[in-house]
Design a protein around this motif. Structure first.
Motif, PDB file in Angstrom:
ATOM      1  N   VAL A 158       0.792  -1.171  -0.231  1.00  0.00           N
ATOM      2  CA  VAL A 158       0.264  -0.016  -0.225  1.00  0.00           C
ATOM      3  C   VAL A 158       0.927   1.528  -0.245  1.00  0.00           C
ATOM      4  O   VAL A 158       0.742   2.204  -0.475  1.00  0.00           O
ATOM      5  N   VAL A 189      -8.086   6.586  -1.417  1.00  0.00           N
ATOM      6  CA  VAL A 189      -9.190   6.058  -0.894  1.00  0.00           C
ATOM      7  C   VAL A 189      -8.923   4.871  -1.677  1.00  0.00           C
ATOM      8  O   VAL A 189      -8.833   4.193  -1.070  1.00  0.00           O
ATOM      9  N   ILE A 190      -8.832   4.064  -2.722  1.00  0.00           N
ATOM     10  CA  ILE A 190      -8.950   3.671  -3.833  1.00  0.00           C
ATOM     11  C   ILE A 190      -7.642   2.561  -3.461  1.00  0.00           C
ATOM     12  O   ILE A 190      -7.717   1.783  -3.576  1.00  0.00           O
ATOM     13  N   TYR A 206      -5.902   2.929  -0.181  1.00  0.00           N
ATOM     14  CA  TYR A 206      -6.111   1.548   0.831  1.00  0.00           C
ATOM     15  C   TYR A 206      -7.606   1.119   0.602  1.00  0.00           C
ATOM     16  O   TYR A 206      -7.173   0.538   1.886  1.00  0.00           O
ATOM     17  N   HIS A 207      -8.182   0.720  -0.043  1.00  0.00           N
ATOM     18  CA  HIS A 207      -9.137  -0.219  -0.246  1.00  0.00           C
ATOM     19  C   HIS A 207      -9.551  -0.621  -1.705  1.00  0.00           C
ATOM     20  O   HIS A 207     -10.200  -0.632  -3.070  1.00  0.00           O
ATOM     21  N   PHE A 208      -7.938  -1.013  -2.591  1.00  0.00           N
ATOM     22  CA  PHE A 208      -7.907  -1.113  -3.696  1.00  0.00           C
ATOM     23  C   PHE A 208      -8.648  -3.039  -4.448  1.00  0.00           C
ATOM     24  O   PHE A 208      -9.258  -2.363  -5.001  1.00  0.00           O
ATOM     25  N   ALA A 209      -8.669  -3.418  -3.368  1.00  0.00           N
ATOM     26  CA  ALA A 209      -9.138  -4.850  -3.414  1.00  0.00           C
ATOM     27  C   ALA A 209     -10.789  -3.875  -4.003  1.00  0.00           C
ATOM     28  O   ALA A 209     -11.437  -5.110  -5.265  1.00  0.00           O
ATOM     29  N   SER A 210     -11.755  -3.363  -3.414  1.00  0.00           N
ATOM     30  CA  SER A 210     -12.802  -3.709  -3.926  1.00  0.00           C
ATOM     31  C   SER A 210     -13.395  -2.416  -4.529  1.00  0.00           C
ATOM     32  O   SER A 210     -14.412  -2.288  -5.107  1.00  0.00           O
ATOM     33  N   LEU A 211     -11.950  -1.113  -4.558  1.00  0.00           N
ATOM     34  CA  LEU A 211     -12.880   0.309  -5.144  1.00  0.00           C
ATOM     35  C   LEU A 211     -12.228   0.014  -6.223  1.00  0.00           C
ATOM     36  O   LEU A 211     -12.922   0.310  -7.648  1.00  0.00           O
TER      37      LEU A 211
END
Length: 451
Positions: free
Chosen positions: A143, A369-370, A372-377
């Motif tokens: 990250v 934000v993407i 740090y929330h890579f898999a979902s966003l």
């Protein structure tokens, strides 16, 4: 709305062509195009792609650029200027806002990929120097590393955009685009000296005519051509607004199309033989069913493995390859950021430098934000912006350009710099083509993305 006479314009024809082509030339050409060609029968895909670029993407590029030059403003005000009807102006403004959401949303995920490229570039350099810990960090997928790369990419993008049209975008595009072609030429010569490259070249250049009528191949080529020229992405509309009225707009659009297509073609010349060289070195690229195993990792896994297997010279060319990709990504990202910067600057009369940093920073926060929330966003943002927002914006630009924009004003705009427009073959075909053929084609692309 901005006073058109005080509006900054490109300093030269070459500056405009290279800047607009730079906006179009991005990872879609260098990563997406060879991947699509490899997945869809090589030469057959190339042939269909070249035909569709001319018959579908080019006429729509003329629409976007002419709307921008007519409006002499940001996408929202340019769309509003196409009609005097109050309701039409409101709808036009809404279409402009929709169009403006495309580069902002695309930049949010695109800059993350741009950050990966910068990290791979730095990793290739530290690899040569022998800094193994740093190399492992740059080539890893942490990250922290992704956040670092993304922020560096944003800083480079903002620094260019804050310079304005002549001193920022044009100045850097006229340097970066020739560098892109030189690096490609060097890479091509190097790759062609490797074992297995001729096989890849044949696969790329010799079409299998049985595959040409394959529905999936045609839709893939149509979509690729569409995204390659950033149709619906607002960049061409905003760059068109900086184009002098003395210029022949269809001719300029054709030059942009040719440069963009040349980059995609040359990318295939480099990447396709490189894939076959990698296969000679034991890298698995195609599965048992003949499908490409890892389209998303082609650039980040397959080709670096090939460079690693070729010793020190291979490592040096890894630096060249990732520098090339970083340049391509930057020439696109500056056009994406220019769209909201132009809107805010014109609407609120703000200075360019703080506007560039504030808006770039705002989109960068979304990118973080993407990260740090890579898999979902990441996948969701990429899919929504490229498969839904961009084609729909392109469809609306087309509908407004073809049906809402007053015919006489449209003809007057295109005759500016092209006196024989009305009597030319292009002038006879283009207006009805934009009304009927282009909207149907874009609808087919949108439909295909849902099925």
């Amino acid at each position: 709305m901005t006073n058109a006479s005080s509006r900054e314009t490109f300093g030269s024809r070459l500056g405009f062509i290279l800047s607009a082509a730079g906006a179009a030339v991005g990872l879609g050409n260098i990563w997406g195009f060879p991947t699509q060609a490899a997945s869809n029968g090589g030469g057959a895909f190339l042939l269909v792609y070249l035909v569709l670029i001319l018959v579908v993407a080019y006429p729509m590029l003329v629409v976007e650029m002419s709307i921008g030059r007519y409006g002499q403003a940001n996408p929202v005000d340019s769309m509003r200027s196409l009609t005097t009807n109050a309701l039409g102006k409101r709808v036009g403004g809404a279409v402009g806002w929709l169009g403006l959401s495309v580069p902002s949303a695309v930049l949010a995920f695109y800059s993350i990929v741009g950050g990966w490229l910068i990290c791979y570039l730095l990793g290739a350099i530290t690899d040569i120097i022998g800094l193994q810990t740093a190399t492992a960090w740059f080539k890893g997928f942490s990250v922290e590393r992704n956040a670092f790369g993304t922020l560096v990419f944003y800083v480079l993008t903002i620094l260019i955009v804050q310079g304005g049209i002549k001193e920022g975008i044009e100045k850097w595009s006229t340097r970066l685009m020739p560098a892109l072609f030189i690096l490609f030429a060097v890479l091509f010569v190097y790759i062609m000296m490797q074992d297995g490259s001729m096989e890849g070249l044949q696969h790329y250049l010799i079409p299998d005519f049985d595959k040409i009528w394959d529905k999936q191949l045609i839709l893939a080529a149509m979509g690729q051509g569409f995204f390659s020229l950033t149709i619906g992405g607002c960049s061409m509309l905003i760059y068109g607004s900086y184009l002098s009225k003395k210029e022949n707009l269809p001719k300029m659009a054709m030059n942009v199309t040719l440069v963009d297509t040349a980059v995609a073609f040359v990318a295939g010349l480099v990447v396709m033989p490189a894939m076959f060289v990698a296969m000679k070195h034991g890298v698995t690229i195609y599965g048992p069913n003949g499908a490409l195993l890892s389209s998303d990792t082609l650039v980040f896994t397959v080709l670096p493995m090939m460079f690693d297997s070729l010793g020190l010279l291979g490592q040096l060319f890894a630096v060249v390859f990732f520098l090339l990709l970083t340049i391509a990504a930057l020439t696109s990202s500056i056009s994406m950021l220019e769209c909201p910067v132009a809107l805010v600057g014109e609407r609120f009369n703000t200075r360019r430098t703080p506007t560039s940093w504030v808006l770039g920073g705002a989109i960068a926060i979304f990118s973080m934000v993407i990260v740090y929330h890579f898999a979902s966003l990441f996948g969701v943002v990429a899919m929504v912006s490229t498969q839904y927002l961009q084609p729909f914006a392109a469809l609306m630009f087309c509908v407004f350009g073809g049906w809402v924009w007053n015919r006489n004003q449209k003809f007057k705009e295109l005759s500016s710099g092209f006196e024989t427009f009305r009597t030319s073959l292009f002038g006879r075909i283009w207006p009805w083509y934009v009304r009927f053929v282009c909207p149907l084609t874009v609808t087919a692309i949108i439909w295909a993305s849902f099925t």
